[in-house]
Design a protein around this motif. Structure first.
Motif, PDB file in Angstrom:
ATOM      1  N   ALA A 107     -23.434  24.427  29.329  1.00  0.00           N
ATOM      2  CA  ALA A 107     -23.659  23.334  30.285  1.00  0.00           C
ATOM      3  C   ALA A 107     -23.943  23.928  31.655  1.00  0.00           C
ATOM      4  CB  ALA A 107     -22.450  22.404  30.357  1.00  0.00           C
ATOM      5  N   VAL A 108     -24.831  23.286  32.407  1.00  0.00           N
ATOM      6  CA  VAL A 108     -25.139  23.730  33.766  1.00  0.00           C
ATOM      7  C   VAL A 108     -25.059  22.543  34.718  1.00  0.00           C
ATOM      8  CG1 VAL A 108     -26.590  25.656  33.027  1.00  0.00           C
ATOM      9  CG2 VAL A 108     -27.640  23.423  33.472  1.00  0.00           C
ATOM     10  N   HIS A 109     -24.687  22.845  35.947  1.00  0.00           N
ATOM     11  CA  HIS A 109     -24.531  21.866  37.022  1.00  0.00           C
ATOM     12  C   HIS A 109     -25.659  22.124  38.009  1.00  0.00           C
ATOM     13  CE1 HIS A 109     -21.880  19.973  40.310  1.00  0.00           C
ATOM     14  NE2 HIS A 109     -21.823  19.112  39.328  1.00  0.00           N
ATOM     15  N   ASP A 110     -26.734  21.360  37.923  1.00  0.00           N
ATOM     16  CA  ASP A 110     -27.926  21.578  38.739  1.00  0.00           C
ATOM     17  C   ASP A 110     -27.745  20.943  40.108  1.00  0.00           C
ATOM     18  OD1 ASP A 110     -30.696  21.977  39.524  1.00  0.00           O
ATOM     19  OD2 ASP A 110     -30.969  19.850  39.065  1.00  0.00           O
ATOM     20  N   CYS A 111     -27.676  21.789  41.145  1.00  0.00           N
ATOM     21  CA  CYS A 111     -27.378  21.320  42.494  1.00  0.00           C
ATOM     22  C   CYS A 111     -28.629  21.110  43.339  1.00  0.00           C
ATOM     23  CB  CYS A 111     -26.435  22.299  43.179  1.00  0.00           C
ATOM     24  SG  CYS A 111     -24.830  22.424  42.377  1.00  0.00           S
ATOM     25  N   ALA A 112     -29.685  20.662  42.726  1.00  0.00           N
ATOM     26  CA  ALA A 112     -30.913  20.227  43.391  1.00  0.00           C
ATOM     27  C   ALA A 112     -31.859  21.373  43.706  1.00  0.00           C
ATOM     28  CB  ALA A 112     -30.621  19.435  44.669  1.00  0.00           C
ATOM     29  N   GLY A 113     -33.129  21.113  43.421  1.00  0.00           N
ATOM     30  CA  GLY A 113     -34.211  22.018  43.776  1.00  0.00           C
ATOM     31  C   GLY A 113     -35.415  21.150  44.105  1.00  0.00           C
ATOM     32  N   ASP A 114     -36.606  21.638  43.788  1.00  0.00           N
ATOM     33  CA  ASP A 114     -37.782  20.813  44.042  1.00  0.00           C
ATOM     34  C   ASP A 114     -38.496  20.434  42.740  1.00  0.00           C
ATOM     35  OD1 ASP A 114     -38.729  23.305  43.405  1.00  0.00           O
ATOM     36  OD2 ASP A 114     -39.993  23.545  45.171  1.00  0.00           O
TER      37      ASP A 114
END
Length: 382
Positions: A107-114
């Motif tokens: 599992a990954v916690h994606d903290c925003a990109g573009d």
């Protein structure tokens, strides 16, 4: 015929399973122990049971894998990742998904990109089984002020704009809201936290230099990204330093140096108690902090794992390496001191502050875990 019928009846009495994993040492994270002589039984995508060898006869697995000499443990989470670099790097980002699985990161916690729309699409496809990859928890696009430093953000400067942004994010069913502070005013930052909490959504954020941590805790922030922000609460001078930065009397770097110099254990512990009571967690990002802190000592330009990272993605991080190369001896000393501060280690646990610890690569980070005296059971459990 009678023997065949008897055998079939016995098999019918057993509990069906798709797979049994035998012979491994099982890491019991909740109990903080290693279990021997147990078998893990799996049906579909779920663990059916963990049983002693003597009870295995009650089950009828279709396949058995002997894992003698190996370990079975819960999947790891990387709780701070960014997918980004523009549309031209979508495929390079996508190639990271199987790499996570290959290293036990489920599992990954994606903290925003573009690439927020793309990541939301991946989240749905992975959840439905259409695509292979770790379970994705994502914020979608982050909230920032006007003229942000980072691409792919939602610019907000009024309460109405915050509300409209949250309407959009809720419509996308994001897992949490990411807020950064580079160009956002403190007032809109607090307004954003207020509205996020009122909607029952979770928030994850950086902390503006013009606000104390107690103000942020009280506003309802769910989790802080990066442990360095906690240093502010570990000095009796926090309020004075925050005010001095807000008035432009000192820089944020100067405030950080003075915070390090005035670190006080009792003040830190009291702050952690307040943080725990407020329900605010911390994502320490220890490994990333370690890498950037010691770029003067460690050359990563020939790391084996670079062969798995696309050239475009590698280029997006070059500026960090180049910036660190420009630091003078005093700046390097500060980088080291910030990372080596005792605040970063197991003191979180004493105050029962939730720590969501990212582990980018198990084999890369294990050398860091031991010297830092982090509790392995606690790390895995969180």
């Amino acid at each position: 015929m009678a023997l065949s019928l008897s055998t079939n009846l016995l098999a019918a009495d057993k509990i069906p399973a798709d797979l049994s994993l035998t012979g491994a040492r099982i890491i019991d994270v909740a109990g903080g122990r290693t279990l021997l002589g147990k078998t893990v039984l799996i049906r579909g995508d779920s663990i059916l049971a963990v049983v002693d060898q003597k009870d295995l006869s009650r089950y009828a697995p279709k396949h058995t894998v002997n894992l003698r000499g190996k370990y079975v443990m819960p999947g790891l989470w990387d709780t701070h990742v960014h997918f980004g670099g523009g549309a031209e790097l979508i495929e390079e980002n996508k190639h990271l998904l199987p790499l996570y699985l290959a290293h036990g990161i489920t599992a990954v916690h994606d903290c925003a990109g573009d690439l927020s729309d793309t990541v939301l699409n991946w989240r749905a496809k992975i959840a439905s089984g259409e695509m292979s990859g770790p379970t994705i928890f994502t914020s979608g696009a982050k909230l920032e002020g006007y003229k942000p430093l980072w691409k792919g953000t939602i610019e907000v400067g009024t309460a109405e704009e915050v509300s409209a942004a949250l309407d959009k994010l809720q419509g996308q069913q994001v897992d949490f809201v990411k807020i950064t502070e580079n160009t956002m005013t403190p007032a809109i930052y607090l307004e954003s936290l207020k509205q996020v909490r009122a909607r029952g959504m979770a928030s994850s954020a950086h902390i503006p230099v013009q606000l104390t941590l107690d103000q942020v805790f009280a506003a309802g922030l769910s989790s802080i990204e990066h442990q360095s922000y906690l240093l502010r609460a570990a000095t009796p001078e926090e309020a004075a330093l925050t005010e001095a930065v807000a008035q432009g009397k000192i820089t944020s770097k100067e405030a950080m140096k003075r915070s390090l110099a005035s670190y006080d254990e009792a003040t830190a512990r009291a702050a952690f108690r307040r943080m725990a009571a407020a329900g605010t967690a911390i994502v320490p990002t220890l490994y990333g902090s370690y890498v950037t802190a010691y770029l003067d000592q460690n050359d990563h330009s020939h790391d084996d794992y670079l062969q798995y990272i696309g050239k475009g993605l590698r280029a997006t991080y070059d500026w960090r390496v180049q910036r660190a190369a420009q630091d003078d001896a005093e700046a390097i000393k500060t980088r080291h001191a910030l990372f080596e501060n005792p605040l970063l280690y197991c003191r979180f646990w004493r105050k029962k502050v939730s720590a969501l610890s990212p582990v980018p690569m198990p084999d890369f980070s294990i050398h860091l875990i031991i010297p830092a005296s982090l509790c392995m059971m606690k790390l895995l459990y969180t």
